[in-house]
Design a protein around this motif. Structure first.
Motif, PDB file in Angstrom:
ATOM      1  N   UNK A  14       0.908  -1.233   0.251  1.00 32.19           N
ATOM      2  CA  UNK A  14      -0.088   0.093   0.001  1.00 32.19           C
ATOM      3  C   UNK A  14       0.830   1.270   0.073  1.00 32.19           C
ATOM      4  N   UNK A  15       1.915   1.333   0.831  1.00 32.59           N
ATOM      5  CA  UNK A  15       2.695   2.417   0.907  1.00 32.59           C
ATOM      6  C   UNK A  15       3.430   2.639  -0.267  1.00 32.59           C
ATOM      7  N   UNK A  16       3.899   1.584  -1.012  1.00 36.50           N
ATOM      8  CA  UNK A  16       4.608   1.636  -2.302  1.00 36.50           C
ATOM      9  C   UNK A  16       3.821   2.441  -3.315  1.00 36.50           C
ATOM     10  N   UNK A  17       2.616   1.745  -3.152  1.00 32.07           N
ATOM     11  CA  UNK A  17       1.718   2.173  -4.348  1.00 32.07           C
ATOM     12  C   UNK A  17       1.239   3.847  -4.531  1.00 32.07           C
ATOM     13  N   UNK A 112     -14.959  10.048 -19.085  1.00 34.60           N
ATOM     14  CA  UNK A 112     -13.762  10.800 -18.452  1.00 34.60           C
ATOM     15  C   UNK A 112     -12.754   9.566 -18.109  1.00 34.60           C
ATOM     16  N   UNK A 113     -11.376   9.875 -18.380  1.00 36.96           N
ATOM     17  CA  UNK A 113     -10.422   9.029 -17.507  1.00 36.96           C
ATOM     18  C   UNK A 113      -9.039   9.871 -17.638  1.00 36.96           C
ATOM     19  N   UNK A 114      -8.402   9.442 -16.599  1.00 31.31           N
ATOM     20  CA  UNK A 114      -6.980  10.071 -16.469  1.00 31.31           C
ATOM     21  C   UNK A 114      -6.180   9.496 -17.586  1.00 31.31           C
ATOM     22  N   UNK A 115      -5.220  10.187 -18.041  1.00 30.94           N
ATOM     23  CA  UNK A 115      -4.388   9.787 -19.167  1.00 30.94           C
ATOM     24  C   UNK A 115      -3.004   9.107 -18.696  1.00 30.94           C
ATOM     25  N   UNK A 116      -2.732   8.777 -17.469  1.00 36.08           N
ATOM     26  CA  UNK A 116      -1.451   8.355 -16.812  1.00 36.08           C
ATOM     27  C   UNK A 116      -1.566   7.167 -16.010  1.00 36.08           C
ATOM     28  N   UNK A 117      -2.622   6.821 -15.914  1.00 33.21           N
ATOM     29  CA  UNK A 117      -2.712   5.381 -14.936  1.00 33.21           C
ATOM     30  C   UNK A 117      -3.892   4.357 -15.613  1.00 33.21           C
ATOM     31  N   UNK A 118      -4.253   3.463 -14.676  1.00 33.45           N
ATOM     32  CA  UNK A 118      -5.205   2.619 -15.222  1.00 33.45           C
ATOM     33  C   UNK A 118      -6.484   2.554 -14.131  1.00 33.45           C
ATOM     34  N   UNK A 119      -7.365   2.462 -14.691  1.00 35.80           N
ATOM     35  CA  UNK A 119      -8.698   2.347 -13.692  1.00 35.80           C
ATOM     36  C   UNK A 119      -9.582   3.566 -13.325  1.00 35.80           C
ATOM     37  N   UNK A 142      -7.047  10.481  -9.079  1.00 35.65           N
ATOM     38  CA  UNK A 142      -6.143   9.973 -10.069  1.00 35.65           C
ATOM     39  C   UNK A 142      -5.181  10.726 -10.425  1.00 35.65           C
ATOM     40  N   UNK A 143      -5.433  12.172 -10.569  1.00 35.34           N
ATOM     41  CA  UNK A 143      -4.389  13.141 -10.878  1.00 35.34           C
ATOM     42  C   UNK A 143      -3.166  13.208 -10.051  1.00 35.34           C
ATOM     43  N   UNK A 144      -3.583  12.967  -8.705  1.00 36.07           N
ATOM     44  CA  UNK A 144      -2.452  13.159  -7.581  1.00 36.07           C
ATOM     45  C   UNK A 144      -1.618  11.818  -7.684  1.00 36.07           C
ATOM     46  N   UNK A 145      -2.186  10.776  -8.411  1.00 39.24           N
ATOM     47  CA  UNK A 145      -1.203   9.436  -8.336  1.00 39.24           C
ATOM     48  C   UNK A 145      -0.280   9.253  -9.412  1.00 39.24           C
ATOM     49  N   UNK A 146       0.804   8.660  -9.433  1.00 32.20           N
ATOM     50  CA  UNK A 146       1.847   8.484 -10.203  1.00 32.20           C
ATOM     51  C   UNK A 146       1.715   6.922 -10.399  1.00 32.20           C
ATOM     52  N   UNK A 156       5.331   4.515 -17.152  1.00 36.54           N
ATOM     53  CA  UNK A 156       4.534   5.683 -16.591  1.00 36.54           C
ATOM     54  C   UNK A 156       5.181   6.776 -15.860  1.00 36.54           C
ATOM     55  N   UNK A 157       6.246   6.499 -15.598  1.00 36.09           N
ATOM     56  CA  UNK A 157       6.802   7.675 -14.513  1.00 36.09           C
ATOM     57  C   UNK A 157       6.676   9.010 -15.140  1.00 36.09           C
ATOM     58  N   UNK A 158       6.948   9.308 -16.315  1.00 35.00           N
ATOM     59  CA  UNK A 158       6.982  10.731 -16.643  1.00 35.00           C
ATOM     60  C   UNK A 158       5.903  10.964 -17.594  1.00 35.00           C
ATOM     61  N   UNK A 159       4.665  10.504 -17.593  1.00 38.14           N
ATOM     62  CA  UNK A 159       3.396  10.952 -18.092  1.00 38.14           C
ATOM     63  C   UNK A 159       2.739  11.890 -17.448  1.00 38.14           C
ATOM     64  N   UNK A 160       2.377  12.925 -18.274  1.00 43.62           N
ATOM     65  CA  UNK A 160       1.702  14.197 -17.575  1.00 43.62           C
ATOM     66  C   UNK A 160       0.313  13.682 -17.378  1.00 43.62           C
TER      67      UNK A 160
END
Length: 299
Positions: A14-17, A112-119, A142-146, A156-160
């Motif tokens: 959980x902490x890593x995610x 609507x969906x975030x462009x940098x993640x899944x779900x 979602x926007x606050x999650x890398x 995914x690290x550098x996706x805006x």
């Protein structure tokens, strides 16, 4: 003792995610996660299984183009330029935050969906009954999650982080099959068909080879379809497109939908389930691993 260990394992995951353990190097994190999921050490010197090789690729196969390929906006341009933009679901808008969205300019139905993640997906079937507060909460989170931190998937690290609105395809809200074509070193070998998303029994998953022979293997938490799945008439087209998109890539999963007899692009995935999914029976992890030739294994 075992209960304490399980609690520590879940806490680490959980902490890593959440990016709270970003100071831990990628390789060490991946080794820990692999042990949490499989209960054994990860062999990175001589990876043999499919999941082991996906972890190796996370660390050693890093090309700038991969970031574009997983960005839900950039991927559309990339894929459309290769297989044709007529196979891309139409984009209605792109914003940096939820508050920037002008909902008056959107149609009555949209996605609507975030462009940098899944779900993080929000479906609006009727704008007059749309829960704006719930959508804002979900997408802002979602926007606050890398997504990179979940399994250390480098692309995914550098996706805006942005929000994208897409055309509402009513067929995607019904029992539409999702064809996930697994390409090994540029060759499409297996197709995972996902169905029954809205069934009370949960989504079914069925593997086929490129000749559409059913393979008796599945991933945990999913079941095989109770009904026979017909070979799609557009199979050869999807295989051709998958070949083009996976050229010169050790492994790539290319997802398609078929809507009104037309092929539509879904997404590109480098590491299915982040390389932490078991197979039933387990030997398929080794079998798929044999098909995947890492750069240092090729003659």
């Amino acid at each position: 003792m075992n209960k304490t260990i399980n609690l520590l394992e879940r806490a680490f995951n959980e902490f890593n995610a959440k990016g709270m353990l970003k100071f831990i190097p990628d390789e060490l994190t991946i080794r820990i996660l692999f042990h949490l999921y499989f209960g054994k050490k990860l062999n990175l010197k001589k990876p043999a299984t499919f999941n082991e090789k996906l972890q190796w690729l996370k660390l050693h196969d890093r090309k700038d183009i991969y970031t574009k390929m997983v960005d839900k906006i950039e991927a559309k341009e990339y894929v459309g330029g290769i297989i044709g933009r007529e196979h891309i679901i139409r984009t209605l808008g792109v914003w940096n935050s939820f508050d920037e969205i002008d909902f008056e300019k959107l149609p009555e139905q949209f996605v609507l969906k975030c462009t940098h993640d899944s779900g993080d997906i929000v479906i609006c079937r009727d704008k007059s009954n749309f829960d704006f507060n719930s959508a804002k909460q979900k997408l802002t989170k979602g926007l606050r999650t890398n997504f990179y931190f979940v399994g250390r998937e480098w692309p995914y690290k550098n996706v805006k982080p942005r929000i994208i609105a897409e055309e509402y395809m009513s067929e995607l809200s019904t029992d539409l099959s999702d064809y996930k074509i697994h390409c090994f070193n540029g060759i499409p070998l297996f197709i995972l068909v996902c169905k029954d998303r809205f069934s009370s029994q949960g989504m079914s998953e069925d593997f086929f080879d490129a000749e559409w022979n059913h393979i008796q293997v599945k991933r945990p938490n999913h079941h095989l379809s109770k009904l026979a799945i017909d070979r799609p008439t557009q199979l050869n087209t999807m295989l051709e497109y998958a070949t083009l998109l996976s050229k010169d890539i050790p492994f790539l999963r290319v997802d398609f939908y078929i809507i009104k007899e037309k092929v539509y692009f879904g997404e590109l995935t480098f590491y299915p389930a982040s390389g932490f999914a078991r197979f039933d029976p387990e030997e398929y992890d080794e079998l798929f691993g044999e098909y995947l030739k890492l750069p240092n294994e090729r003659g």
